[in-house]
Design an enzyme around this catalytic site. Structure first.
Site, PDB file in Angstrom:
ATOM      1  N   ASN A   9       0.870  -1.178   0.000  1.00 29.46           N
ATOM      2  CA  ASN A   9       0.000   0.000   0.000  1.00 29.46           C
ATOM      3  C   ASN A   9       0.907   1.228   0.000  1.00 29.46           C
ATOM      4  O   ASN A   9       1.499   1.553   1.025  1.00 29.46           O
ATOM      5  CB  ASN A   9      -0.889  -0.050   1.255  1.00 29.46           C
ATOM      6  CG  ASN A   9      -1.708   1.214   1.429  1.00 29.46           C
ATOM      7  OD1 ASN A   9      -1.768   2.058   0.529  1.00 29.46           O
ATOM      8  ND2 ASN A   9      -2.334   1.356   2.588  1.00 29.46           N
ATOM      9  N   LYS A  11       0.171   4.243  -0.289  1.00 30.37           N
ATOM     10  CA  LYS A  11      -0.467   5.433   0.305  1.00 30.37           C
ATOM     11  C   LYS A  11      -0.238   6.656  -0.595  1.00 30.37           C
ATOM     12  O   LYS A  11      -0.232   6.529  -1.808  1.00 30.37           O
ATOM     13  CB  LYS A  11       0.029   5.637   1.735  1.00 30.37           C
ATOM     14  CG  LYS A  11      -0.159   4.379   2.583  1.00 30.37           C
ATOM     15  CD  LYS A  11      -0.047   4.600   4.054  1.00 30.37           C
ATOM     16  CE  LYS A  11      -0.271   3.271   4.777  1.00 30.37           C
ATOM     17  NZ  LYS A  11      -0.290   3.369   6.222  1.00 30.37           N
ATOM     18  N   HIS A  97      -9.729   1.162   4.498  1.00 29.32           N
ATOM     19  CA  HIS A  97      -8.488   1.300   5.272  1.00 29.32           C
ATOM     20  C   HIS A  97      -8.754   2.219   6.467  1.00 29.32           C
ATOM     21  O   HIS A  97      -9.553   3.158   6.373  1.00 29.32           O
ATOM     22  CB  HIS A  97      -7.387   1.880   4.371  1.00 29.32           C
ATOM     23  CG  HIS A  97      -6.038   1.846   5.026  1.00 29.32           C
ATOM     24  ND1 HIS A  97      -5.643   2.778   5.945  1.00 29.32           N
ATOM     25  CD2 HIS A  97      -5.009   0.961   4.910  1.00 29.32           C
ATOM     26  CE1 HIS A  97      -4.413   2.471   6.366  1.00 29.32           C
ATOM     27  NE2 HIS A  97      -4.015   1.378   5.751  1.00 29.32           N
ATOM     28  N   GLU A  99      -7.177   4.608   7.647  1.00 30.97           N
ATOM     29  CA  GLU A  99      -6.971   6.037   7.370  1.00 30.97           C
ATOM     30  C   GLU A  99      -8.192   6.626   6.666  1.00 30.97           C
ATOM     31  O   GLU A  99      -8.519   7.802   6.838  1.00 30.97           O
ATOM     32  CB  GLU A  99      -5.691   6.223   6.541  1.00 30.97           C
ATOM     33  CG  GLU A  99      -4.444   6.017   7.396  1.00 30.97           C
ATOM     34  CD  GLU A  99      -3.245   5.441   6.672  1.00 30.97           C
ATOM     35  OE1 GLU A  99      -3.197   5.489   5.431  1.00 30.97           O
ATOM     36  OE2 GLU A  99      -2.347   4.922   7.368  1.00 30.97           O
ATOM     37  N   GLU A 169      -5.831  -5.033  10.379  1.00 33.46           N
ATOM     38  CA  GLU A 169      -4.813  -4.020  10.645  1.00 33.46           C
ATOM     39  C   GLU A 169      -5.140  -3.288  11.948  1.00 33.46           C
ATOM     40  O   GLU A 169      -5.959  -2.369  11.950  1.00 33.46           O
ATOM     41  CB  GLU A 169      -4.769  -3.004   9.504  1.00 33.46           C
ATOM     42  CG  GLU A 169      -4.421  -3.611   8.159  1.00 33.46           C
ATOM     43  CD  GLU A 169      -3.798  -2.568   7.231  1.00 33.46           C
ATOM     44  OE1 GLU A 169      -2.663  -2.787   6.810  1.00 33.46           O
ATOM     45  OE2 GLU A 169      -4.441  -1.541   6.963  1.00 33.46           O
ATOM     46  N   GLY A 175       2.078   2.211  10.865  1.00 36.28           N
ATOM     47  CA  GLY A 175       3.039   3.307  10.742  1.00 36.28           C
ATOM     48  C   GLY A 175       3.692   3.693  12.061  1.00 36.28           C
ATOM     49  O   GLY A 175       4.346   4.728  12.174  1.00 36.28           O
ATOM     50  N   SER A 215       3.003  -2.196  10.450  1.00 31.73           N
ATOM     51  CA  SER A 215       4.444  -2.264  10.696  1.00 31.73           C
ATOM     52  C   SER A 215       5.058  -3.625  10.360  1.00 31.73           C
ATOM     53  O   SER A 215       5.933  -4.111  11.068  1.00 31.73           O
ATOM     54  CB  SER A 215       4.763  -1.865  12.147  1.00 31.73           C
ATOM     55  OG  SER A 215       4.382  -0.524  12.377  1.00 31.73           O
ATOM     56  N   GLY A 236       2.729  -1.112   4.370  1.00 29.88           N
ATOM     57  CA  GLY A 236       2.794   0.317   4.050  1.00 29.88           C
ATOM     58  C   GLY A 236       4.237   0.763   3.873  1.00 29.88           C
ATOM     59  O   GLY A 236       4.831   0.617   2.804  1.00 29.88           O
ATOM     60  N   GLY A 237       4.825   1.282   4.940  1.00 25.09           N
ATOM     61  CA  GLY A 237       6.167   1.868   4.881  1.00 25.09           C
ATOM     62  C   GLY A 237       7.210   0.995   4.195  1.00 25.09           C
ATOM     63  O   GLY A 237       7.977   1.469   3.348  1.00 25.09           O
TER      64      GLY A 237
HETATM   65  P1  PGA Z   1       2.558   0.240   7.738  1.00 26.98           P
HETATM   66  O1  PGA Z   1       1.125   0.458   7.028  1.00 26.98           O
HETATM   67  O2  PGA Z   1       3.124  -1.030   7.186  1.00 26.98           O
HETATM   68  O3  PGA Z   1       3.370   1.456   7.376  1.00 26.98           O
HETATM   69  O4  PGA Z   1       2.293   0.139   9.207  1.00 26.98           O
HETATM   70  C1  PGA Z   1       0.261  -0.615   6.789  1.00 26.98           C
HETATM   71  C2  PGA Z   1      -1.029  -0.118   6.189  1.00 26.98           C
HETATM   72  O5  PGA Z   1      -1.485   0.978   6.555  1.00 26.98           O
HETATM   73  O6  PGA Z   1      -1.631  -0.793   5.329  1.00 26.98           O
END
Ligand code: PGA
Length: 253
Positions: A9, A11, A97, A99, A169, A175, A215, A236-237
């Site tokens: 992802n 983002k 998601h 967010e 999640e 994050g 994470s 994500g990251g």
């Molecule tokens: P992250 O994000 O791996 O940076 O924690 C995961 C996500 O929001 O799908």
């Protein structure tokens, strides 16, 4: 057998040039990823979809989007339809998601409408569910997750469940560098599978893939993926760099 899905992802990161560069690197480093062990997807921002799709065409990486609007077309300024996502080559679409729930007021109702519309247009939704920190501390993790699962899947017939992926999640792990322990994640994944069994049946629950997200990094991917009810990761990251995403995709080595 459920083949784990590792999805990146991206983002709101990567302009076109950066997106093409990352997709090109991924295509190269992942060309020997074993398709019987893992399925790989990338979900770039909307404006990068076409360019990234062109780069990964013919590779073992599939394209996904991060969101969509629940209508085929219309006067919805700023929105993107499932039909448009299909036309640009998307297979998956992330829906609900945390967010989007947090910053864009998405509710179980709007998320459910998107899941239904995605399925209608042949997209494979990745339905995101998960509790916030205060909800975990109050001991209501399962209630929240169940509410997200039941609400997101409302009215979805059993035969459509083969096209749906669930992503668990925990919001407090996204994050933040705080990963759920493999045991914590496994407990919720098992609960999600039981919830799906109660909504449909045991066979349906056994066949649905449930990803973990929050994470996920090269150093924790393997232990998470080894848990019996964890079927891949939404990353994500660590999906923003080819080497870390590659290491996660190849967790099985
Ligand atoms: P992250 O994000 O791996 O940076 O924690 C995961 C996500 O929001 O799908």
């Amino acid at each position: 057998m459920r083949i784990p899905l590792i999805a990146g992802n991206w983002k709101m990161y990567k302009d076109i040039d950066e997106a093409v560069e990352l997709a090109t690197s991924l295509k190269n480093v992942l060309k020997d990823a074993q398709s019987d062990k893992v399925e790989v997807a990338v979900c770039p921002p909307y404006i990068d979809l076409q360019a990234v799709g062109a780069v990964i065409k013919g590779s073992n990486i599939v394209l996904g989007a991060q969101n969509m609007y629940a209508a085929q077309e219309g006067a919805f300024t700023g929105e993107i339809s499932p039909l448009m996502l299909r036309s640009v080559g998307c297979h998956y679409v992330i829906i609900g998601h945390s967010e989007r729930r947090q910053y864009f007021c998405e509710t179980n109702e709007t998320i459910n409408a998107k899941v239904k519309m995605a399925l209608e247009y042949g997209l494979f939704p990745i339905l995101c569910v998960g509790e916030k920190l205060d909800e975990r501390e109050k001991g209501i993790t399962n209630d929240i997750v169940k509410d997200h699962v039941v609400g997101g899947l409302k009215g979805i017939p059993k035969e459509k469940m083969a096209s749906i992926v669930i992503a668990y999640e925990p919001v407090w792990a996204i994050g933040t560098g705080k990963t759920a322990t493999p045991d914590q994640a496994q407990a919720v994944h098992k609960f999600i599978r039981e919830t799906i069994a109660s909504l449909y049946d045991a066979a349906t629950a056994q066949s649905v893939r449930i990803q973990y997200g929050g994470s996920v990094k090269p150093d924790n991917a393997k232990t998470l993926m080894n848990m019996p009810d964890i079927d891949g990761a939404l990353v994500g990251g660590a999906a923003l760099k080819a080497d870390s995403f590659e290491a996660i995709v190849k967790f099985y080595r």
